[in-house]
Structure formats: structure tokens, C-alpha cells
Design a protein around this motif. Structure first.
Motif, PDB file in Angstrom:
ATOM      1  N   ARG C   4       0.821  -1.155  -0.093  1.00 48.07           N
ATOM      2  CA  ARG C   4      -0.013  -0.116  -0.005  1.00 48.07           C
ATOM      3  C   ARG C   4       0.830   1.227   0.007  1.00 48.07           C
ATOM      4  NH1 ARG C   4      -2.009   0.831   4.768  1.00 48.07           N
ATOM      5  NH2 ARG C   4      -0.282  -0.788   5.619  1.00 48.07           N
ATOM      6  N   ILE C   5       0.815   1.828  -1.226  1.00 49.14           N
ATOM      7  CA  ILE C   5       1.633   3.230  -1.207  1.00 49.14           C
ATOM      8  C   ILE C   5       1.028   4.587  -1.069  1.00 49.14           C
ATOM      9  CG2 ILE C   5       3.391   4.577  -2.674  1.00 49.14           C
ATOM     10  CD1 ILE C   5       4.150   1.629  -2.194  1.00 49.14           C
ATOM     11  N   ASP C   6       1.414   5.170   0.225  1.00 41.83           N
ATOM     12  CA  ASP C   6       0.631   6.254   0.678  1.00 41.83           C
ATOM     13  C   ASP C   6       1.268   7.512   0.258  1.00 41.83           C
ATOM     14  OD1 ASP C   6      -0.443   8.510   1.650  1.00 41.83           O
ATOM     15  OD2 ASP C   6      -0.158   7.668   3.839  1.00 41.83           O
ATOM     16  N   ARG C   7       0.807   8.042  -0.926  1.00 44.74           N
ATOM     17  CA  ARG C   7       1.587   9.065  -1.846  1.00 44.74           C
ATOM     18  C   ARG C   7       1.929  10.560  -0.819  1.00 44.74           C
ATOM     19  NH1 ARG C   7       1.858   7.417  -7.036  1.00 44.74           N
ATOM     20  NH2 ARG C   7       0.850   5.395  -7.182  1.00 44.74           N
ATOM     21  N   ARG C   8       0.989  10.514   0.256  1.00 41.94           N
ATOM     22  CA  ARG C   8       1.066  11.769   0.918  1.00 41.94           C
ATOM     23  C   ARG C   8       2.086  11.702   2.465  1.00 41.94           C
ATOM     24  NH1 ARG C   8      -3.490  11.955  -1.696  1.00 41.94           N
ATOM     25  NH2 ARG C   8      -4.580  10.345  -0.201  1.00 41.94           N
ATOM     26  N   SER C   9       2.438  10.472   2.593  1.00 37.85           N
ATOM     27  CA  SER C   9       3.107  10.246   3.824  1.00 37.85           C
ATOM     28  C   SER C   9       4.612  10.950   3.758  1.00 37.85           C
ATOM     29  CB  SER C   9       3.399   8.731   4.014  1.00 37.85           C
ATOM     30  OG  SER C   9       4.263   8.163   2.986  1.00 37.85           O
ATOM     31  N   GLY C  10       4.980  11.277   2.823  1.00 34.56           N
ATOM     32  CA  GLY C  10       6.366  12.064   2.881  1.00 34.56           C
ATOM     33  C   GLY C  10       7.443  10.901   2.868  1.00 34.56           C
ATOM     34  N   ILE C  11       7.316   9.789   2.810  1.00 32.93           N
ATOM     35  CA  ILE C  11       8.113   8.808   2.832  1.00 32.93           C
ATOM     36  C   ILE C  11       8.384   7.986   1.325  1.00 32.93           C
ATOM     37  CG2 ILE C  11       8.892   6.422   3.793  1.00 32.93           C
ATOM     38  CD1 ILE C  11       6.977   6.861   6.144  1.00 32.93           C
ATOM     39  N   ALA C  12       9.589   7.925   0.969  1.00 29.91           N
ATOM     40  CA  ALA C  12       9.757   7.599  -0.276  1.00 29.91           C
ATOM     41  C   ALA C  12       8.975   6.184  -0.885  1.00 29.91           C
ATOM     42  CB  ALA C  12      11.186   7.585  -0.625  1.00 29.91           C
ATOM     43  N   ALA C  13       8.426   6.085  -1.898  1.00 30.24           N
ATOM     44  CA  ALA C  13       7.791   4.876  -2.090  1.00 30.24           C
ATOM     45  C   ALA C  13       8.485   3.801  -2.019  1.00 30.24           C
ATOM     46  CB  ALA C  13       7.149   4.929  -3.669  1.00 30.24           C
ATOM     47  N   TYR C  14       9.830   3.579  -2.443  1.00 31.10           N
ATOM     48  CA  TYR C  14      10.729   2.436  -2.238  1.00 31.10           C
ATOM     49  C   TYR C  14      10.921   2.233  -0.886  1.00 31.10           C
ATOM     50  CZ  TYR C  14      15.329   4.087  -0.781  1.00 31.10           C
ATOM     51  OH  TYR C  14      16.385   4.509   0.026  1.00 31.10           O
ATOM     52  N   GLN C  15      11.020   3.075   0.156  1.00 35.38           N
ATOM     53  CA  GLN C  15      11.211   3.110   1.512  1.00 35.38           C
ATOM     54  C   GLN C  15       9.871   2.281   2.097  1.00 35.38           C
ATOM     55  OE1 GLN C  15      12.461   6.614   2.763  1.00 35.38           O
ATOM     56  NE2 GLN C  15      14.398   5.928   3.238  1.00 35.38           N
ATOM     57  N   GLN C  16       8.554   2.742   1.644  1.00 36.67           N
ATOM     58  CA  GLN C  16       7.532   2.065   1.874  1.00 36.67           C
ATOM     59  C   GLN C  16       7.426   0.582   1.758  1.00 36.67           C
ATOM     60  OE1 GLN C  16       3.947   4.374   1.510  1.00 36.67           O
ATOM     61  NE2 GLN C  16       4.810   6.126   1.093  1.00 36.67           N
ATOM     62  N   ILE C  17       7.942   0.629   0.511  1.00 40.61           N
ATOM     63  CA  ILE C  17       7.807  -1.085   0.111  1.00 40.61           C
ATOM     64  C   ILE C  17       8.839  -1.905   1.014  1.00 40.61           C
ATOM     65  CG2 ILE C  17       8.551  -2.661  -1.904  1.00 40.61           C
ATOM     66  CD1 ILE C  17       7.629  -0.652  -3.933  1.00 40.61           C
ATOM     67  N   VAL C  18       9.890  -1.367   1.315  1.00 41.27           N
ATOM     68  CA  VAL C  18      10.999  -2.063   1.876  1.00 41.27           C
ATOM     69  C   VAL C  18      10.275  -2.294   3.451  1.00 41.27           C
ATOM     70  CG1 VAL C  18      13.175  -1.672   3.354  1.00 41.27           C
ATOM     71  CG2 VAL C  18      13.114  -1.092   0.987  1.00 41.27           C
ATOM     72  N   GLN C  19       9.635  -1.132   4.037  1.00 39.97           N
ATOM     73  CA  GLN C  19       9.141  -1.183   5.415  1.00 39.97           C
ATOM     74  C   GLN C  19       8.197  -2.364   5.494  1.00 39.97           C
ATOM     75  OE1 GLN C  19       8.098   2.612   6.699  1.00 39.97           O
ATOM     76  NE2 GLN C  19      10.091   3.384   6.724  1.00 39.97           N
ATOM     77  N   GLN C  20       7.242  -2.300   4.493  1.00 41.61           N
ATOM     78  CA  GLN C  20       6.130  -3.160   4.601  1.00 41.61           C
ATOM     79  C   GLN C  20       6.629  -4.519   4.278  1.00 41.61           C
ATOM     80  OE1 GLN C  20       3.160  -1.823   1.811  1.00 41.61           O
ATOM     81  NE2 GLN C  20       3.129   0.240   2.702  1.00 41.61           N
ATOM     82  N   THR C  21       7.696  -4.710   3.352  1.00 40.01           N
ATOM     83  CA  THR C  21       7.940  -6.318   3.213  1.00 40.01           C
ATOM     84  C   THR C  21       8.728  -6.637   4.741  1.00 40.01           C
ATOM     85  OG1 THR C  21       8.771  -5.622   1.180  1.00 40.01           O
ATOM     86  CG2 THR C  21       9.608  -7.503   1.878  1.00 40.01           C
ATOM     87  N   ARG C  22       9.544  -5.848   5.287  1.00 44.99           N
ATOM     88  CA  ARG C  22       9.949  -6.354   6.551  1.00 44.99           C
ATOM     89  C   ARG C  22       8.833  -6.570   7.699  1.00 44.99           C
ATOM     90  NH1 ARG C  22      13.416  -1.471   7.329  1.00 44.99           N
ATOM     91  NH2 ARG C  22      15.296  -1.531   6.127  1.00 44.99           N
ATOM     92  N   GLN C  23       7.935  -5.810   7.517  1.00 49.20           N
ATOM     93  CA  GLN C  23       6.586  -5.940   8.318  1.00 49.20           C
ATOM     94  C   GLN C  23       6.085  -7.223   8.271  1.00 49.20           C
ATOM     95  OE1 GLN C  23       5.899  -3.704  10.733  1.00 49.20           O
ATOM     96  NE2 GLN C  23       3.976  -4.431  11.253  1.00 49.20           N
ATOM     97  N   ALA C  24       6.064  -7.629   7.030  1.00 49.92           N
ATOM     98  CA  ALA C  24       5.212  -8.813   6.527  1.00 49.92           C
ATOM     99  C   ALA C  24       6.364 -10.026   6.822  1.00 49.92           C
ATOM    100  CB  ALA C  24       5.016  -8.947   5.049  1.00 49.92           C
ATOM    101  N   LEU C  25       7.608  -9.906   6.796  1.00 50.17           N
ATOM    102  CA  LEU C  25       8.396 -10.970   7.279  1.00 50.17           C
ATOM    103  C   LEU C  25       8.530 -11.077   8.750  1.00 50.17           C
ATOM    104  CD1 LEU C  25      11.415  -9.981   4.988  1.00 50.17           C
ATOM    105  CD2 LEU C  25      10.240 -12.032   4.701  1.00 50.17           C
ATOM    106  N   ARG C  26       8.341 -10.150   9.436  1.00 53.48           N
ATOM    107  CA  ARG C  26       8.142  -9.884  10.937  1.00 53.48           C
ATOM    108  C   ARG C  26       6.839 -10.848  11.526  1.00 53.48           C
ATOM    109  NH1 ARG C  26       9.597  -4.573  11.374  1.00 53.48           N
ATOM    110  NH2 ARG C  26      11.846  -5.005  11.341  1.00 53.48           N
ATOM    111  N   LEU C  27       5.765 -10.331  10.826  1.00 52.15           N
ATOM    112  CA  LEU C  27       4.503 -10.927  11.110  1.00 52.15           C
ATOM    113  C   LEU C  27       4.325 -12.369  10.815  1.00 52.15           C
ATOM    114  CD1 LEU C  27       1.990  -7.619  10.891  1.00 52.15           C
ATOM    115  CD2 LEU C  27       3.272  -8.806  12.927  1.00 52.15           C
TER     116      LEU C  27
END
Lengths: 323, 332, 143
Positions: C4-27
Motif C-alpha cells: 500500500r503506497i501512501d503518496r502523502r506520507s512523505g516517505i519515499a515509495a521504495y522505503q514504504q515497500i522495504v518497510q512493508q516487506t520487513r513488516q510482513a516478514l516480521r509478522l
């Protein structure tokens, strides 16, 4: 085909798409009766990029796209599409163009519209075109005139993608779509481009269309080139400085950098600069990398700022002579 | 829907022959303008059928009068008003076809942007223009030729008779032979050029209407200048009842003059004196010996029609060349 | 797995993908051997430039979390899931009980998040604070 289609689908490959040149413009200009719409534009668009063409209304975006799409002839200079003149058969075959008003024959059915593509294009991919139409549940037997704006755009997209272009030129593709359809069409556009390694050049004045979508950028204003290059490189070669000014006097060492734009608000000043060779240390300011919106607005507000082209976007003299 | 992903073979080569199968640009042009083309073809069929019906009417009347050896007074009940009415309708055809087929041909594409759509496919702009003009010209020629032949066939029984429309009337001259074909082509291609330059359908139709009407007027004025003028002379003076030279029965008389002994022609308004003796004296003094009458013989008709049609077709070709040269660079 | 890419978060899209992948790996949403969505799939669903996705995957590859297999896709190499963090783990149970108590004590969702964030900052100083905050926010979103 240029064989870089596999690059995207397979994440193992390095991210750099094929190193060919999709578009090379050598000092192109276009003069209409009312004056110059475009002046002395030279830049290179490497193949496989998704490039945003940005500028205010009337900046010459449509003119530039028209020249690349073989709808207009430049008054000065030349432009090459994959090394060939836009009017050549080769370039014509490899380029698809989607005009802003997305013209279609209103009395044709969707099926007939796709047949138009099939009859006129030797490399036509009927299945790809049909898939795009079907994904939007557009009935094949419906007449174009009865479709909604979003459905019509979808059919126009299908016609453009069915041609299997290596270069897809879109003039304000999303301007008249609701947000849902816009997101969907952008997804379709990116997915198709990813799968086939298509180079995309699309004009827009909506920054939201660019963010995360384009990896390359060409900015024009008042008919002249302002910026061209990879989005990341362009962002990283700028800094947004904030600090306090003294009675309107900006820090003297700001002059060591190329200043694009400065603004003051209360005691605070903001400056968009291209850092000089000595770096940004030593100034009484806080430096940040600008985001895309800050960069674009800075350049669009300051037409006198020196243009910047990253190395991949530069046309060097050797190439110009060879052309 | 089939899973056809390969390129369909070019026109006619694919699959079992199913009569005429249009492909490529031909298909597109026909599909885009099929309503106009079918209307034109249908109107032509209707026109030809109407003419055929009228001809049977004419022939059954002539049969009652002993055709082909007509009795005296055969033409007392001859009614050729149908011929005049239909010729009037046919006379409108160039303007109507020019306005409704010629003018929108390119103007509509330029106005709605579909010219951009077609020209960003893989085929060239010249190909598009040539196909558009080609199919339009072909349909126009087919229809006008059919009507011209039908009308000529209808008129043929009256050709060498003294009653009914004569060869030099617009009824016959403009609706037979190559004339209707050339007039229509010229108006249609002119309409295409007008549409290309104006880029607005409605405006192009209005201007083409004016162009078509002007063409008709110019043609009506110049029609009889196409012949080679012949002169008939007489040498029995100018006052006697039988002094006038005898012209071939269906000749188109242009003008008449007094003929002098030296062979000059002078206007017959000369010597319009009050008394017969004064007139005679005047005529003697000017050495008037008889009449000179200029005319066109009916045998010139095909030559005149072909000359006029030739001029119109040459102009049409020039317009078509202009459309291709201009449109190749500047369309869209 | 869908990003889920939030365009207004101010976080670069590639970082969002990295974070969400890590999150999925963690959970444990992603397990070793799973295939990540291809750049094309991400482009289609999120309207994100394929290079952005590839950049994120390269970062994950550098961290040793995923592995590209040419022609097949990108595959998960190892999990970040810790047994303690699993849905039925004792730590989660304790946190669940604590949150319930906080709620009974009248704390709003934001109060709880702020409290958690401040404790996290205290305990994890020096490590990636921003990332921890981002993760805390993500967890809240899924809570």
C-alpha cells in the motif's frame, strides 16, 4: 524489439533499462504565427524510461510531443526517434501517440476500433488490446459515442498498446479521469510498460501523476528546457536550505552555489540551490534534499534559473554531428 | 473473440474468399464513410430505375405514333416535363455530393482529431489521403457514370428529332456523356480541398455549396464556347422571306450578321431605316449581299462535352495533387 | 502480498515497500520461499514505477532478506518473525492485556500510541528511531 522487456519483469537484473536512445532532440524549435512555442531544445531520453514532461499550460509540451509523434515538423533543429526521423516508416511503427482529447471514431464500435488498429499496424497485438478493454468491462459491441470518458480512455489506451510500441507518447493522459479510473489506468500503463520495456513520454501538469510513476523528467517553461534527467539524480543534485536572514540579507556564502530560487517568510529564508563544488558545509542554514514538488515548483517559478541536464540527458556534440 | 495475435494477411489473401473483403486503409475509409457511400449508391440505383421507368413510358408513347417511322403531328401529345424535372435534380447532384461527401471528407477528421488518430498508426499520411480520395472518386465516378448512361439512353430516341429537349440545352448537354462525371468530380474534390484548408465541417460545407453553385454558373456561361464555330451564308439579299441560309435541323445558332460583297460580317442592326427605299439604299451602299449565321452543329456535341470534361478533370487532378502535397506536410 | 503506497506520507515509495516487506516478514505474512510480487504486479496495483520496486528489492537483497532468481522472480530468503512476536506468543498476550488495561483506564488510541512510541524511543535509542516509529504506526493500523 529491443530486448529490454525482460529487464523489468525479472527483478534479478540490474535496474538500468536498455542503454539505447529513444528520443534525441537537437536544438528543435517550433514557430507558429503567434510566435515561438518551443526554442532550441536539446535533450536525450534513454530507452526504457518512464518520463514525465512537465511545464505550465502553453509551455510547449504538446508541441514537443507532436514533433516526436510525427504530427508536427520542427521549424529548427531535428529530432530522432530510435535514431530515425519521426516521419520514417521505422519510427512511425515503433511509436504510439495518444493525443490529449483521445480522438476515436464515435460511430465505430469498440470492436471496430480495435480492428482499425489491426488493419493499420503490422505488429498488432489483438490479445493485449482486448485484455485492456475487457479489464474495464467495456462491451466490445458498444459504440464509442455511448461510452463514458473513462471507458473511452481505456479503448484509446488499448489502441495505443495494441500497436506494441517501443515508444509511447501520451499528452495529458489522465486529465479528464476520475481518481479511481486514473489510478487504474496508470497501473495498466505502468504494467504494460514494465512487461514490454516500453519507453513512455507523457506530459502532465499534475504533480501527483509524476510522483512514484516517472523515473525520468523533462521540464520546459516558456518554450525552453529547464530540467532533464533521472528524477533521483535531479533531486540529489539540489538542496533546499532554510535559515534566518538578517534584514533581508541572505548569507553571503549562498553565492558559492547555483541559486534556483529564494523565498523569505518572516525571519526565515528558503533557498533551492545546486550545491557548488565545496559542498554545503559552513552555511548558517539547514540543508535537505528537496522533494519532487519542491524542485518542480522552484524551477517553474524561476524561469531565469540556469537549466540543468544530467549526463544521461545531454546531447553531446559528437552525437549531434553523427545525427 | 478469437485469440488472434498474429498479423492478418493483407487484403484478400486471407481465408476463403468471401466476395469483396476490404482490408487495411480501404476498410477504414469505407467504414468511416459507408453511410455516405451507401446513400449515394442507393440514390443512384433509385435514379436509374426511375429513368428506366420513364423511358418505357416514352417508348410506349412513341410506339403509338408509329416509331421508328413517326406519323405527322406525332409530338402533339409528347410530354418531356419528366425529363426536365429529373435533369434538374441531376443538375443538383454535383453540389449535393460535393457538400455532403467532399467537404466533410477531411474537415471532419481534422475537426474531431481523428486525423491524429489515423496518422499515428503505422501507415503513411499519403496513403491515407490517397485512399480517401481514391475511394471517394471511385464511388462518385461509378454513380455519375451510371446516371449519365441512363439519361443518355432515355434521351437517345429523341436525339435526331425536332421535339423534346435539344442537345444544346442544359437538360441534355449537362446530363449525358462525361459532363456530369467531370462536374461532380470537380465539385467533390474542390470540397475536399476546401475542407482541408478550413478544418471545420460546417464551414467547409457552406463554402463548398458556394463553390459548387459558382461552378455550375460558370459552366452554364461557358458551355457553348467549347465548340468550333461554323458559319452558314446566303447570297439572296436579306429582305426576302427565303433569304436566310438553311441550317442543319438541330444546330445551335449563335449569332447572325449581314454578309457584304467583300466577305465582311456587319451587324444586322445596320440600315434600320424608316422607309423601304432608304433601307435598300443603305444596304446597297454597304454592299450587303446576304446573311452570315454562326452556329454549332449537333455533331460537335461529343467533342464539346469531352473538351469541357477534360478541362474540368485536369483542374480536378490539379486539386488532388494540391491536397496530397499540402496534406502530406501540414495535416493533423 | 500487496503493498500500500501512501503518496502523502512523505516517505519515499521504495522505503514504504522495504518497510512493508520487513513488516510482513516480521509478522509471518511472508515466509522463506515465498515469491514477492513482480515489478509489473506492483506497477499494476499501486501505479508505482517498476524501478522503484526494483530499488526496494535491491535494498532487501543487500540486507540478505530476499534473493532474486533470474527469470523466476524475487524470493524470501529468511524470516524476521520471532516466536515471541507471533500471534499466539506470550509477549503479544502481555501487550494485549496491557492495552486492554490502558483502554479501561480511559486512554484513547493516540494516547496509547504516543506512550508506546516514547517508551520505544527510550529503549531503542541509537537504533533507527524513525523506522521504529513507522512500524509502530503500521502496527496500529493493523491492530
Amino acid at each position: 524489439m529491443n530486448g529490454n522487456g525482460a529487464g523489468y519483469g525479472d527483478p534479478g537484473e540490474p535496474g538500468e533499462p536498455g542503454d539505447g536512445t529513444a528520443i534525441a532532440a537537437y536544438g528543435i524549435g517550433k514557430k507558429y504565427r503567434r510566435g515561438w512555442a518551443l526554442r532550441d531544445c536539446s535533450f536525450r531520453l534513454p530507452a526504457g524510461r518512464i518520463c514525465g514532461l512537465v511545464g505550465p499550460n502553453g509551455a510547449g509540451k504538446t508541441t514537443l510531443l507532436g514533433i516526436a509523434g510525427n504530427l508536427l515538423e520542427p521549424t529548427t533543429g531535428t529530432l530522432r526517434v530510435f535514431g530515425e526521423a519521426p516521419e520514417s516508416e521505422g519510427a512511425n511503427r515503433r511509436t504510439a501517440f495518444l493525443a490529449q482529447e483521445k480522438p476515436l471514431f464515435r460511430r465505430f464500435t469498440v470492436e471496430e476500433t480495435l480492428r482499425l488498429g489491426r488493419e493499420l499496424n503490422p505488429g498488432w497485438d489483438q490479445r493485449a488490446a482486448e485484455d485492456i478493454v475487457r479489464a474495464g468491462n467495456v462491451p466490445m459491441a458498444a459504440r464509442i459515442g455511448t461510452l463514458s470518458g473513462g471507458q473511452r480512455t481505456r479503448v484509446a489506451f488499448a489502441l495505443a498498446f495494441g500497436k506494441r510500441p517501443d515508444l509511447l507518447i501520451l499528452d495529458e493522459p489522465m486529465s479528464d479521469l476520475d481518481p479511481l479510473v486514473r489510478h487504474e489506468m496508470m497501473g495498466t500503463l505502468l504494467a504494460e510498460a514494465t512487461e514490454h520495456g516500453t519507453t513512455v513520454l507523457m506530459s502532465t501538469h499534475m504533480l501527483s501523476e509524476l510522483e512514484n510513476v516517472c523515473d525520468y523528467l523533462v521540464v520546459i517553461a516558456e518554450g525552453g528546457l529547464r530540467l532533464a534527467g533521472e528524477v533521483d539524480d535531479l533531486l540529489e543534485s539540489h538542496a533546499l536550505l532554510t535559515g534566518a536572514h538578517v534584514d533581508g540579507q541572505l548569507p553571503a556564502n549562498l553565492a558559492h552555489h547555483t541559486v534556483v530560487e529564494t523565498r523569505t517568510s518572516g525571519r526565515q529564508f528558503t533557498a533551492l540551490v545546486r550545491p557548488g563544488p565545496d559542498g554545503l558545509d559552513g552555511g548558517a542554514w539547514q540543508a535537505e534534499t528537496p522533494n519532487l514538488e519542491e524542485l518542480l515548483l522552484g524551477y517553474l517559478r524561476s524561469p531565469q534559473a540556469a537549466p540543468l541536464l544530467t549526463p544521461s540527458a545531454r546531447i553531446d556534440d559528437v552525437q549531434a554531428v553523427a545525427a | 473473440m478469437s485469440t488472434l495475435t498474429s498479423v492478418p494477411a493483407p487484403t484478400g489473401a486471407a481465408g476463403p474468399a468471401r466476395g469483396l473483403r476490404l482490408g487495411g486503409m480501404n476498410w477504414l475509409v469505407w467504414r468511416q464513410h459507408r453511410a455516405a457511400f451507401w446513400t449515394l449508391l442507393a440514390a443512384t440505383v433509385a435514379g436509374v430505375l426511375l429513368i428506366a421507368y420513364e423511358r418505357t413510358q416514352l417508348m410506349s408513347y412513341l410506339d403509338t405514333q408509329g416509331w421508328p417511322h413517326l406519323k405527322d403531328g406525332w409530338d402533339q401529345h409528347l410530354d418531356t416535363s419528366a425529363m426536365d424535372r429529373i435533369s434538374l435534380a441531376l443538375g443538383l447532384a454535383p453540389v449535393v455530393i460535393g457538400v455532403f461527401l467532399g467537404a466533410p471528407l477531411l474537415a471532419n477528421d481534422l475537426e474531431t482529431g481523428t486525423a491524429k488518430l489515423v496518422n499515428t498508426q503505422s501507415s503513411s499520411r499519403v496513403r491515407w489521403l490517397v485512399t480517401k480520395l481514391g475511394i471517394t472518386v471511385a464511388v462518385t465516378v461509378l454513380c455519375t457514370t451510371a446516371l449519365s448512361l441512363a439519361f443518355g439512353w432515355w434521351w437517345a430516341p429523341l436525339k435526331h428529332l425536332t421535339s423534346g429537349p435539344s442537345w444544346d440545352s442544359s437538360t441534355v448537354f449537362d446530363n449525358t456523356g462525361p459532363v456530369p462525371v467531370a462536374l461532380t468530380l470537380f465539385t467533390v474534390v474542390g470540397g475536399v480541398a476546401i475542407g482541408m484548408l478550413l478544418r471545420r465541417t460546417l464551414m467547409a460545407m457552406v463554402v463548398t455549396f458556394g463553390f459548387g453553385v459558382a461552378t455550375q454558373i460558370a459552366w452554364a456561361y461557358e458551355r457553348m464556347s467549347l465548340g468550333h464555330i461554323q458559319v452558314a451564308t446566303s447570297h439572296n439579299g436579306v429582305l426576302a422571306d427565303n433569304s436566310f441560309p438553311v441550317l442543319p435541323g438541330s444546330a445551335h445558332m449563335i449569332d447572325q450578321f449581314y454578309l457584304t460583297a467583300s466577305g465582311d460580317y456587319i451587324g444586322y442592326g445596320n440600315c434600320h431605316e424608316m422607309t423601304a427605299s432608304a433601307t435598300n439604299a443603305c444596304l446597297d451602299q454597304k454592299h450587303v449581299v446576304g446573311w452570315a449565321v454562326t452556329y454549332l452543329n449537333q455533331s460537335q456535341m461529343p467533342g464539346m462535352q469531352w473538351l469541357g470534361a477534360g478541362i474540368l478533370l485536369a483542374l480536378t487532378a490539379a486539386l488532388a495533387a494540391f491536397i496530397l502535397l499540402w496534406g502530406r506536410k501540414r495535416l493533423v | 502480498m500487496e503493498f500500500r503506497i501512501d503518496r502523502r506520507s512523505g516517505i519515499a515509495a521504495y522505503q514504504q515497500i522495504v518497510q512493508q516487506t520487513r513488516q510482513a516478514l516480521r509478522l509471518g505474512v511472508l515466509l522463506p520461499g515465498d515469491r514477492l510480487p513482480t515489478a509489473k504486479e506492483v506497477a499494476e496495483t499501486c501505479a508505482v514505477n517498476p524501478n522503484t520496486t526494483l530499488k526496494a528489492y535491491r535494498e532487501l537483497e543487500r540486507e540478505g532478506l530476499v534473493e532474486p532468481r533470474p527469470g523466476l522472480g524475487t524470493f524470501v530468503l529468511r524470516s524476521l518473525a520471532r516466536p515471541q512476536a507471533a500471534a499466539d506468543g506470550p509477549l503479544r498476550g502481555e501487550l494485549d492485556a496491557w492495552v486492554t488495561r490502558a483502554r479501561e483506564a480511559g486512554l484513547e488510541r493516540e494516547d496509547v500510541a504516543a506512550l508506546v512510541a516514547s517508551v520505544l524511543e527510550e529503549r531503542f535509542t541509537g537504533t533507527t528511531v524513525a523506522a521504529a516509529q513507522g512500524e509502530a504506526l503500521d502496527m496500529r493500523g493493523q491492530g
